[in-house]
Design a protein around this motif. Structure first.
Motif, PDB file in Angstrom:
ATOM      1  N   UNK A 177       0.902  -1.244  -0.131  1.00 43.59           N
ATOM      2  CA  UNK A 177      -0.050   0.072   0.146  1.00 43.59           C
ATOM      3  C   UNK A 177       0.581   1.263   0.069  1.00 43.59           C
ATOM      4  N   UNK A 178       0.637   2.420  -1.083  1.00 42.34           N
ATOM      5  CA  UNK A 178       1.416   3.435  -0.810  1.00 42.34           C
ATOM      6  C   UNK A 178       0.706   4.572   0.100  1.00 42.34           C
ATOM      7  N   UNK A 179       1.665   4.900   0.990  1.00 43.43           N
ATOM      8  CA  UNK A 179       1.235   5.667   2.209  1.00 43.43           C
ATOM      9  C   UNK A 179       1.650   7.163   1.820  1.00 43.43           C
ATOM     10  N   UNK A 180       0.734   7.993   1.920  1.00 41.50           N
ATOM     11  CA  UNK A 180       1.045   9.346   1.728  1.00 41.50           C
ATOM     12  C   UNK A 180       1.206  10.107   3.018  1.00 41.50           C
ATOM     13  N   UNK A 181       2.514  10.164   3.434  1.00 38.99           N
ATOM     14  CA  UNK A 181       2.985  10.628   4.721  1.00 38.99           C
ATOM     15  C   UNK A 181       4.441  11.259   4.488  1.00 38.99           C
ATOM     16  N   UNK A 182       4.829  11.917   5.501  1.00 41.28           N
ATOM     17  CA  UNK A 182       6.003  12.322   5.856  1.00 41.28           C
ATOM     18  C   UNK A 182       6.866  11.568   6.939  1.00 41.28           C
ATOM     19  N   UNK A 183       8.199  11.495   6.711  1.00 42.45           N
ATOM     20  CA  UNK A 183       8.937  10.750   7.692  1.00 42.45           C
ATOM     21  C   UNK A 183       8.760  11.372   9.145  1.00 42.45           C
ATOM     22  N   UNK A 184       9.452  10.637  10.184  1.00 46.85           N
ATOM     23  CA  UNK A 184       9.227  11.271  11.427  1.00 46.85           C
ATOM     24  C   UNK A 184       9.979  12.831  11.473  1.00 46.85           C
ATOM     25  N   UNK A 185      11.143  12.599  10.947  1.00 50.35           N
ATOM     26  CA  UNK A 185      12.218  13.988  10.932  1.00 50.35           C
ATOM     27  C   UNK A 185      11.374  15.142  10.490  1.00 50.35           C
ATOM     28  N   UNK A 186      10.762  14.616   9.186  1.00 52.30           N
ATOM     29  CA  UNK A 186       9.948  15.775   8.459  1.00 52.30           C
ATOM     30  C   UNK A 186       8.761  16.281   9.120  1.00 52.30           C
ATOM     31  N   UNK A 187       8.164  15.325   9.726  1.00 50.07           N
ATOM     32  CA  UNK A 187       6.809  15.696  10.721  1.00 50.07           C
ATOM     33  C   UNK A 187       7.303  16.703  11.966  1.00 50.07           C
ATOM     34  N   UNK A 188       8.393  16.264  12.573  1.00 54.19           N
ATOM     35  CA  UNK A 188       9.013  16.796  13.971  1.00 54.19           C
ATOM     36  C   UNK A 188       9.592  18.312  13.377  1.00 54.19           C
ATOM     37  N   UNK A 189       9.775  18.303  12.322  1.00 55.70           N
ATOM     38  CA  UNK A 189      10.724  19.661  11.954  1.00 55.70           C
ATOM     39  C   UNK A 189       9.643  20.821  11.605  1.00 55.70           C
ATOM     40  N   UNK A 190       8.288  20.274  11.371  1.00 60.16           N
ATOM     41  CA  UNK A 190       7.271  21.234  11.020  1.00 60.16           C
ATOM     42  C   UNK A 190       6.183  21.363  12.010  1.00 60.16           C
ATOM     43  N   UNK A 191       6.531  20.643  13.138  1.00 61.42           N
ATOM     44  CA  UNK A 191       5.377  20.871  14.345  1.00 61.42           C
ATOM     45  C   UNK A 191       5.588  21.863  15.170  1.00 61.42           C
TER      46      UNK A 191
END
Length: 264
Positions: free
Chosen positions: A127-141
């Motif tokens: 399945x294709x997951x439309x997501x950001x990796x954890x590093x990208x997620x934390x950098x934009x929170x």
């Protein structure tokens, strides 16, 4: 690993074979997944990351992602095709183990492999997951991600308790997507070199030290990693192992700077 998984797999998948190519595809979209695996039917190439070629393809009302297996490292620079072990089936088997246990991994849609002499080639479809990796997620929170990170830690412990050791656990292999309500949803990926084993305390510590190292290399807050440790629960990390990882990390950084390698 043998060239066929457990009996329960056949409840959800169909087998297929063409010449010396063999594989499994989900019964729900058997023809679509099989043709993508065998002929790259309706596959669109993605920007390649890591060792294999990546493609997306339509399946039902969602997308699938197909990854080809190739060698990495120094050997891979000269001999890209073929491995001594059946890596596609190995990863697909582990993904099924976790998926069937309701652990958050992409839905394994199918796999194909071919053996030529002593070497295996192949591909896996998930399945294709439309997501950001954890590093990208934390950098934009802007707000605290403590609850999500504690959930990540709890999931890593559950993965270990399910007897799966992730050989390359870093922030790039933990994805954060949005669920139907708009909240964060976590997925773990890249089980290529994972193994099924009773995960020892030492291996648990190795996984967490590898993950902490990726936090530091990406410039993420150590306090964020501490939330993961809190979610994971009691863990004994020997001082000698921590020192060994610091030395290994310093050597790896030096080699990567010299080679201009990508940081993970």
């Amino acid at each position: 690993m043998a060239d066929s998984p457990g009996d329960k797999t056949f409840e959800r998948y169909c087998t297929f074979q063409r010449g010396n190519e063999r594989g499994f595809a989900t019964r729900a979209q058997h023809a679509t997944v099989m043709r993508a695996l065998l002929d790259r039917w309706r596959c669109e190439p993605m920007k390649a990351m890591g060792r294999g070629g990546l493609y997306t393809f339509p399946v039902l009302l969602r997308k699938g992602i197909l990854r080809e297996y190739r060698r990495g490292g120094i050997v891979g620079r000269h001999f890209r095709e073929g491995t001594l072990t059946n890596r596609p089936l190995h990863e697909w088997d582990i993904l099924n183990r976790l998926f069937n246990a309701d652990f958050p991994v992409p839905d394994p849609l199918g796999v194909v492999w071919k053996r030529r002499s002593l070497l295996y080639t192949g591909a896996i479809a998930t399945q294709y997951i439309d997501a950001r990796n954890l590093a990208e997620y934390l950098a934009n929170q802007d707000e605290s991600s403590a609850k999500l990170l504690e959930t990540v830690g709890a999931l890593i412990r559950r993965m270990h308790d399910l007897c799966v050791y992730h050989a390359d656990l870093h922030v790039g292999n933990i994805l954060v997507a949005r669920d139907a309500s708009g909240g964060p949803s976590i997925y773990f990926v890249d089980f290529d070199n994972a193994r099924v084993t009773a995960v020892s305390q030492l291996d648990r510590a190795r996984n967490m030290l590898r993950l902490r190292r990726s936090f530091l290399k990406r410039g993420l807050r150590v306090t964020d990693f501490e939330h993961i440790l809190r979610g994971y629960g009691p863990l004994d990390v020997p001082a000698w192992l921590e020192t060994a990882y610091e030395i290994k990390g310093a050597l790896s950084d030096a080699l990567n700077r010299r080679a201009g390698a990508h940081v993970t």
